[in-house]
Design a protein around this motif. Structure first.
Motif, PDB file in Angstrom:
ATOM      1  N   ASP A  24      -0.675  -2.912  -4.218  1.00 59.50           N
ATOM      2  CA  ASP A  24      -0.031  -3.959  -5.004  1.00 59.50           C
ATOM      3  C   ASP A  24      -0.221  -5.252  -4.244  1.00 59.50           C
ATOM      4  OD1 ASP A  24       1.052  -2.374  -7.109  1.00 59.50           O
ATOM      5  OD2 ASP A  24       2.602  -1.682  -5.731  1.00 59.50           O
ATOM      6  N   ILE A  25      -0.855  -6.213  -4.875  1.00 60.28           N
ATOM      7  CA  ILE A  25      -1.136  -7.492  -4.223  1.00 60.28           C
ATOM      8  C   ILE A  25      -0.186  -8.532  -4.787  1.00 60.28           C
ATOM      9  CG2 ILE A  25      -2.869  -9.266  -3.813  1.00 60.28           C
ATOM     10  CD1 ILE A  25      -4.962  -6.993  -4.193  1.00 60.28           C
ATOM     11  N   GLN A  26       0.590  -9.122  -3.907  1.00 64.91           N
ATOM     12  CA  GLN A  26       1.539 -10.146  -4.311  1.00 64.91           C
ATOM     13  C   GLN A  26       0.796 -11.456  -4.538  1.00 64.91           C
ATOM     14  OE1 GLN A  26       4.739  -9.505  -4.897  1.00 64.91           O
ATOM     15  NE2 GLN A  26       4.426  -7.384  -4.287  1.00 64.91           N
ATOM     16  N   VAL A  27       1.002 -12.051  -5.692  1.00 66.32           N
ATOM     17  CA  VAL A  27       0.412 -13.350  -5.995  1.00 66.32           C
ATOM     18  C   VAL A  27       1.520 -14.296  -6.434  1.00 66.32           C
ATOM     19  CG1 VAL A  27      -1.870 -12.468  -6.606  1.00 66.32           C
ATOM     20  CG2 VAL A  27      -0.144 -12.653  -8.362  1.00 66.32           C
ATOM     21  N   GLY A  57      -4.619  -2.260  -7.455  1.00 70.88           N
ATOM     22  CA  GLY A  57      -5.515  -1.215  -7.919  1.00 70.88           C
ATOM     23  C   GLY A  57      -5.323   0.053  -7.115  1.00 70.88           C
ATOM     24  N   TYR A  58      -6.290   0.944  -7.233  1.00 70.92           N
ATOM     25  CA  TYR A  58      -6.225   2.241  -6.579  1.00 70.92           C
ATOM     26  C   TYR A  58      -7.491   2.475  -5.768  1.00 70.92           C
ATOM     27  CZ  TYR A  58      -2.543   3.078  -9.977  1.00 70.92           C
ATOM     28  OH  TYR A  58      -1.408   2.980 -10.732  1.00 70.92           O
ATOM     29  N   GLU A  59      -7.310   2.961  -4.549  1.00 70.19           N
ATOM     30  CA  GLU A  59      -8.437   3.408  -3.745  1.00 70.19           C
ATOM     31  C   GLU A  59      -8.444   4.933  -3.809  1.00 70.19           C
ATOM     32  OE1 GLU A  59     -10.238   2.613   0.603  1.00 70.19           O
ATOM     33  OE2 GLU A  59      -8.193   3.383   0.566  1.00 70.19           O
ATOM     34  N   ILE A  60      -9.569   5.490  -4.218  1.00 67.24           N
ATOM     35  CA  ILE A  60      -9.728   6.935  -4.315  1.00 67.24           C
ATOM     36  C   ILE A  60     -10.793   7.347  -3.305  1.00 67.24           C
ATOM     37  CG2 ILE A  60     -10.359   8.871  -5.799  1.00 67.24           C
ATOM     38  CD1 ILE A  60      -9.538   7.046  -8.199  1.00 67.24           C
ATOM     39  N   VAL A  61     -10.432   8.272  -2.417  1.00 67.76           N
ATOM     40  CA  VAL A  61     -11.349   8.752  -1.395  1.00 67.76           C
ATOM     41  C   VAL A  61     -11.659  10.217  -1.663  1.00 67.76           C
ATOM     42  CG1 VAL A  61     -11.679   9.217   1.068  1.00 67.76           C
ATOM     43  CG2 VAL A  61     -10.507   7.130   0.335  1.00 67.76           C
ATOM     44  N   ASP A  62     -12.944  10.518  -1.781  1.00 73.27           N
ATOM     45  CA  ASP A  62     -13.430  11.894  -1.896  1.00 73.27           C
ATOM     46  C   ASP A  62     -13.727  12.352  -0.469  1.00 73.27           C
ATOM     47  OD1 ASP A  62     -14.962  14.226  -2.113  1.00 73.27           O
ATOM     48  OD2 ASP A  62     -15.905  13.577  -3.970  1.00 73.27           O
ATOM     49  N   MET A  65       0.855  -1.163   0.000  1.00 73.95           N
ATOM     50  CA  MET A  65       0.000   0.000   0.000  1.00 73.95           C
ATOM     51  C   MET A  65       0.905   1.232   0.000  1.00 73.95           C
ATOM     52  SD  MET A  65      -3.003   0.999   2.693  1.00 73.95           S
ATOM     53  CE  MET A  65      -2.021   1.032   4.155  1.00 73.95           C
ATOM     54  N   HIS A  66       0.628   2.155  -0.942  1.00 72.98           N
ATOM     55  CA  HIS A  66       1.430   3.371  -1.074  1.00 72.98           C
ATOM     56  C   HIS A  66       0.507   4.567  -1.255  1.00 72.98           C
ATOM     57  CE1 HIS A  66       4.937   0.833  -1.715  1.00 72.98           C
ATOM     58  NE2 HIS A  66       4.233   0.172  -2.615  1.00 72.98           N
ATOM     59  N   MET A  67       0.659   5.567  -0.387  1.00 71.91           N
ATOM     60  CA  MET A  67      -0.086   6.814  -0.543  1.00 71.91           C
ATOM     61  C   MET A  67       0.545   7.561  -1.714  1.00 71.91           C
ATOM     62  SD  MET A  67      -2.409   9.051   0.475  1.00 71.91           S
ATOM     63  CE  MET A  67      -2.853   8.679   2.147  1.00 71.91           C
TER      64      MET A  67
END
Length: 97
Positions: A16-19, A40-45, A1-3
């Motif tokens: 980033d999910i390690q598989v 993927g990306y989490e976008i918070v409004d 997880m990266h901001m």
């Protein structure tokens, strides 16, 4: 997880999910761009207190758009406007535990 981005209006976090690497067949070895990617990306409004998680083709489109925008030396307002176009799809309320 990266901001990746944090403004008064939005935050964007990359996951980033390690598989485990599967044994690649001849077709995927010859076409690495078709290999399944995770994350993927989490976008918070922050104003509407809603979030969205995007992955797959939509996440790639978001990443490509951000990279193109960065090349133009955007202002915070330009970045927020771009992010808002994705954040507006969010319907999941942000819940604090």
């Amino acid at each position: 997880m990266h901001m990746l981005y944090n403004s008064p209006s939005f935050s964007v976090v990359k996951f980033d999910i390690q598989v485990a690497e599967p044994q690649l067949g001849e077709f995927l070895t010859a076409n690495p761009e078709l290999q399944l990617q995770r994350g993927g990306y989490e976008i918070v409004d922050k104003f509407s207190r809603k979030e969205i998680f995007i992955e797959g083709a939509l996440a790639q489109q978001f990443q490509d758009g951000v990279e193109a925008l960065i090349e133009q030396d955007p202002s915070e307002e330009d970045l927020d406007d771009f992010i808002e176009s994705y954040a507006s799809m969010g319907h999941q309320p942000v819940v604090m535990h």
